[in-house]
Design an enzyme around this catalytic site. Sequence first.
Site, mmCIF file in Angstrom:
data_model
loop_
_atom_site.group_PDB
_atom_site.id
_atom_site.type_symbol
_atom_site.label_atom_id
_atom_site.label_comp_id
_atom_site.label_asym_id
_atom_site.label_seq_id
_atom_site.Cartn_x
_atom_site.Cartn_y
_atom_site.Cartn_z
ATOM 1 N N GLU A 1 15.869 -1.669 0.085
ATOM 2 C CA GLU A 1 14.688 -1.780 -1.196
ATOM 3 C C GLU A 1 14.123 0.021 -0.517
ATOM 4 O O GLU A 1 13.056 -0.037 0.549
ATOM 5 C CB GLU A 1 13.500 -2.850 -0.336
ATOM 6 C CG GLU A 1 14.198 -4.083 -1.318
ATOM 7 C CD GLU A 1 13.925 -5.048 -1.412
ATOM 8 O OE1 GLU A 1 12.647 -4.782 -0.924
ATOM 9 O OE2 GLU A 1 14.076 -6.246 -0.820
ATOM 10 N N ASP B 1 0.987 -5.730 -1.812
ATOM 11 C CA ASP B 1 0.997 -4.867 -0.326
ATOM 12 C C ASP B 1 0.059 -5.131 0.083
ATOM 13 O O ASP B 1 -1.105 -5.490 0.026
ATOM 14 C CB ASP B 1 1.504 -3.210 -0.770
ATOM 15 C CG ASP B 1 2.604 -2.849 -1.793
ATOM 16 O OD1 ASP B 1 3.215 -3.720 -1.523
ATOM 17 O OD2 ASP B 1 2.488 -1.818 -2.228
#
Length: 282
Positions: free
Chosen positions: A60, A71
Amino acid sequence: MSAAPTAGAGTAARVREAIRVANADGRAALVVYLPAGYPDLVTSRACLEAAAEAGADLLEVGFPYSDPLMDGPTIQLANQVALDQGLTPRDDFAMCAQLAGRVGAPALVMTYFNLAWHYPPAPAGAEPGGIDGFAADARAAGLAGAILPDLPVEEAGPWRAVAERHELATVFLAAPTSTDARLAALADASTGFVYATSTLGVTGERQTLSGMAAPLVERLRGVTDKPVCVGIGVTTPAHATEVAGFADGVIVGSAVVEAAGRGGPEAVRDLVASLARGCRRG
């Protein structure tokens, strides 16, 4: 290096097949996340190559975005380093094109939908902007799919049509709090694998693995036969072994990003090799 999918498989199908090749080998697939441009483009590519050489079945590639939703601090910091260099998605795609020529593991772009939605047209005006231009450039860069974690499945029709046209796999995220009906919708719309989030909240390293992961995978098994991979909070080889006992794939991000910042490609290689062994023990 991990086993490559069957030659001739469609671009999107390579994602699903890479996982099934690993499963047929008696192990969970290992999916590794690393951001483009951290600590710089050349080193980020070297880290991704090291991950593939050490046993990652899928990669990824994070495209840094200024306003991340999922995140945690490790990935936020890495993304900011890349953004501070002035790197753009076109720079990231150029790095991905180099990566695709050097590794056999399929790679997916992972970023936020706003970046794809506002993707600018090519400078010469030959290619469109927006999601169509983003998907076209992803395919041209050798990427096999996309993960857009903030794109609701109910609003994903335009993206899904574009992704299908450019032969990109699309991966949707399933949360432990999702209803059975929503899990079915997410699984139906996913064309690569279903990304099962092991916990609620942002990404980051964890001392222990959430107990919500296994029940979520079991619920997804009830609505789909597509591969189910577990991520968010998976940190150590022991975590990988645990997840490999009930899921088709193990996704590790923050721990690998931390290794990249601490010791570059060699640290990534060592960690990914240990995670790969954990996937096999599971």
